[in-house]
Design a protein around this motif. Sequence first.
Motif, short mmCIF file in Angstrom:
data_model
loop_
_atom_site.label_atom_id
_atom_site.label_comp_id
_atom_site.label_asym_id
_atom_site.label_seq_id
_atom_site.Cartn_x
_atom_site.Cartn_y
_atom_site.Cartn_z
N ASN A 1 -6.43 8.65 -1.83
CA ASN A 1 -6.21 9.21 -0.49
C ASN A 1 -5.44 10.53 -0.56
O ASN A 1 -5.65 11.43 0.25
CB ASN A 1 -5.45 8.21 0.39
CG ASN A 1 -6.39 7.22 1.06
OD1 ASN A 1 -7.60 7.33 0.94
ND2 ASN A 1 -5.84 6.26 1.76
N THR B 1 0.82 -1.22 0.00
CA THR B 1 0.00 0.00 0.00
C THR B 1 0.85 1.27 0.00
O THR B 1 0.34 2.35 0.25
CB THR B 1 -0.91 0.02 1.24
OG1 THR B 1 -0.10 -0.05 2.43
CG2 THR B 1 -1.89 -1.15 1.24
N ARG C 1 -9.82 -0.07 1.25
CA ARG C 1 -8.53 -0.74 1.00
C ARG C 1 -8.61 -1.82 -0.08
O ARG C 1 -7.69 -1.97 -0.90
CB ARG C 1 -8.03 -1.37 2.33
CG ARG C 1 -6.88 -2.36 2.18
CD ARG C 1 -5.63 -1.71 1.64
NE ARG C 1 -4.61 -2.70 1.35
CZ ARG C 1 -4.47 -3.33 0.21
NH1 ARG C 1 -5.28 -3.06 -0.82
NH2 ARG C 1 -3.51 -4.22 0.02
N THR C 2 -9.68 -2.59 -0.12
CA THR C 2 -9.74 -3.76 -1.00
C THR C 2 -10.57 -3.48 -2.25
O THR C 2 -11.35 -2.52 -2.31
CB THR C 2 -10.35 -4.96 -0.27
OG1 THR C 2 -11.70 -4.66 0.05
CG2 THR C 2 -9.58 -5.26 1.02
N ASN D 1 -11.48 8.71 0.41
CA ASN D 1 -11.33 7.41 1.05
C ASN D 1 -12.21 6.40 0.31
O ASN D 1 -13.44 6.39 0.46
CB ASN D 1 -11.73 7.49 2.52
CG ASN D 1 -11.55 6.17 3.24
OD1 ASN D 1 -10.93 5.24 2.71
ND2 ASN D 1 -12.09 6.05 4.45
N GLN E 1 -14.26 -3.39 -1.43
CA GLN E 1 -14.76 -2.15 -0.87
C GLN E 1 -14.81 -1.05 -1.92
O GLN E 1 -15.75 -0.26 -1.96
CB GLN E 1 -13.86 -1.71 0.30
CG GLN E 1 -13.89 -2.66 1.49
CD GLN E 1 -12.81 -2.33 2.51
OE1 GLN E 1 -11.78 -1.76 2.17
NE2 GLN E 1 -13.05 -2.70 3.76
N GLN E 2 -13.82 -1.00 -2.80
CA GLN E 2 -13.73 0.09 -3.77
C GLN E 2 -14.81 0.03 -4.84
O GLN E 2 -15.17 1.06 -5.41
CB GLN E 2 -12.34 0.08 -4.41
CG GLN E 2 -11.24 0.44 -3.43
CD GLN E 2 -9.86 0.33 -4.04
OE1 GLN E 2 -9.70 0.21 -5.25
NE2 GLN E 2 -8.83 0.37 -3.18
N GLN F 1 -6.02 3.03 -3.83
CA GLN F 1 -6.30 3.64 -2.54
C GLN F 1 -5.30 4.77 -2.25
O GLN F 1 -5.68 5.87 -1.81
CB GLN F 1 -6.23 2.59 -1.42
CG GLN F 1 -6.48 3.17 -0.02
CD GLN F 1 -5.98 2.26 1.09
OE1 GLN F 1 -4.99 1.55 0.92
NE2 GLN F 1 -6.69 2.25 2.20
N TYR F 2 -4.01 4.52 -2.51
CA TYR F 2 -2.97 5.51 -2.21
C TYR F 2 -3.17 6.77 -3.05
O TYR F 2 -3.05 7.90 -2.54
CB TYR F 2 -1.60 4.90 -2.51
CG TYR F 2 -0.44 5.71 -1.99
CD1 TYR F 2 0.05 5.52 -0.69
CD2 TYR F 2 0.19 6.66 -2.79
CE1 TYR F 2 1.11 6.27 -0.21
CE2 TYR F 2 1.25 7.41 -2.32
CZ TYR F 2 1.70 7.21 -1.02
OH TYR F 2 2.76 7.95 -0.54
N SER G 1 -5.34 -2.80 -5.61
CA SER G 1 -6.22 -1.93 -4.81
C SER G 1 -5.42 -1.02 -3.88
O SER G 1 -5.87 0.07 -3.53
CB SER G 1 -7.20 -2.78 -4.00
OG SER G 1 -6.53 -3.70 -3.16
N GLY G 2 -4.21 -1.45 -3.46
CA GLY G 2 -3.36 -0.59 -2.65
C GLY G 2 -2.91 0.64 -3.43
O GLY G 2 -2.81 1.74 -2.88
#
Length: 461
Positions: A383, A367, A391-392, A388, A395-396, A379-380, A375-376
């Motif tokens: 963010n 990540t 993480r996965t 937000n 979820q995304q 997310q990065y 997905s990391g």
Amino acid sequence: MNNTTKKILFGTVGAAGLFLASSASVNADTTHHVVKNDTVWDLSQKYGVSIQSIEQLNKINTDTHLIREGQTLTIPATGKTAAKTATKTSQVTVKAGDTLWALAQKYGTTVEKLRQLNGLASDAYLIHVGDVIKVDGQVTTTTTTNAQATSTVSSEANQTSQAASTASSEANQTSQAASTASSEASQTSQATSTASSEASQAASTSQAATPYVAANHVTYTVQAGDSLYTIAQKYGVTVDSLRQANTLGATLQVGQSLTVNDPTKNPQASVAASQAEQTPAQTTTTSQATQATQTTQAATTTNQVAQTTSQTTSQPAAQTQTSQTTQTSQQTQASQAQVATPSSYSVSALLSYAQTFTGVPYVLGGTTPAGFDCSGFTQYVFNHFGKNIGRTTYQQQYAGTKLAVSSAQPGDLLFWGAYGSAYHVGIYLGGSSYIAAPEPGESVSVKSFTYYQPSFAVHVN
């Protein structure tokens, strides 16, 4: 008397001729009708002749040894086989593809005889390239069957046989000596070649193990979260130049010292310049705050003097002044809050930021710029712009509005797999391009989904 002698001689010669004729009929070629499961080797054992003689006489392929059911083969007489071979024991050097069975077939012997001749175990089958193997050829003898021939003819035949045997023995010894010399020369050549190869490998290893250090270089200590890519970006060099200048393992270790050749950027100078830019702003802010304090103090003093001088001011007027002061304060605070609120990000800024991580290696569960999984990575990037999205990948896919891929816009997330069970994610760049951390062994890069169509898209809310 002379007539009697002539009759005896003619009688003897006739008897000898009759015997030789009968012997020839015994040793004449025979035929064999091939039946199911017959092989050339079986026939050679059955009739006591060599495989080569059967294959030569019947023009059989010496590589495949193939015969057909129903085929009629001519089996050579034992005498013919004996005439073509001599009793000998020779040596051969094993080549690639050789086996005990193949050598036995080639030299007309059996696997068991080869084992006995070379001191091999009764269940041994393995031989090595370069081994010198003794090969037992066909043993032939010439049988003297004419017992009724005259003693003179017999004596001459025996002398001729002995001479031929002596010549054959000398030729065999010469062949063995030549074969031994050839084998020793081959072994010497192989040893020389092996030594040369080992020396070459050692020299190559020595060269590969020596890192290149330029005259203009700096030393950097690895920090938590660093990767070769981020370090290269800091100093304006390439990842390859870092690899050439350092003996690197599979991963970087915190505290590890790296040599950076010919840097084009100075991270410390950049930080100092940034701090220098921030200092005037801080000074201005401090000055403004001081002036505001002084103004407030002056206003307070004036207000006190006014209250002392004019005590006849009515209470409603004082309340009106207080209300105005309160409104002014609220407006000032609202203005300050509006300035402090960050502006929303642009899609072009997000896409540009995402592409700065090109080359960061794929790391399962990663990540950070030291290594990302799919997905990391997304997310990065989001963010960084205050979004937000989870993480996965699971979820995304629920982080915004689900769209068809044909309706996706640059900056949207692309997913592979059914909605609710997606297994891969990337950021859409436009056209048929997207950027993602693909899979182990690869790194963050721009891809085309021309041949790898995503299943759906999500616009992040």
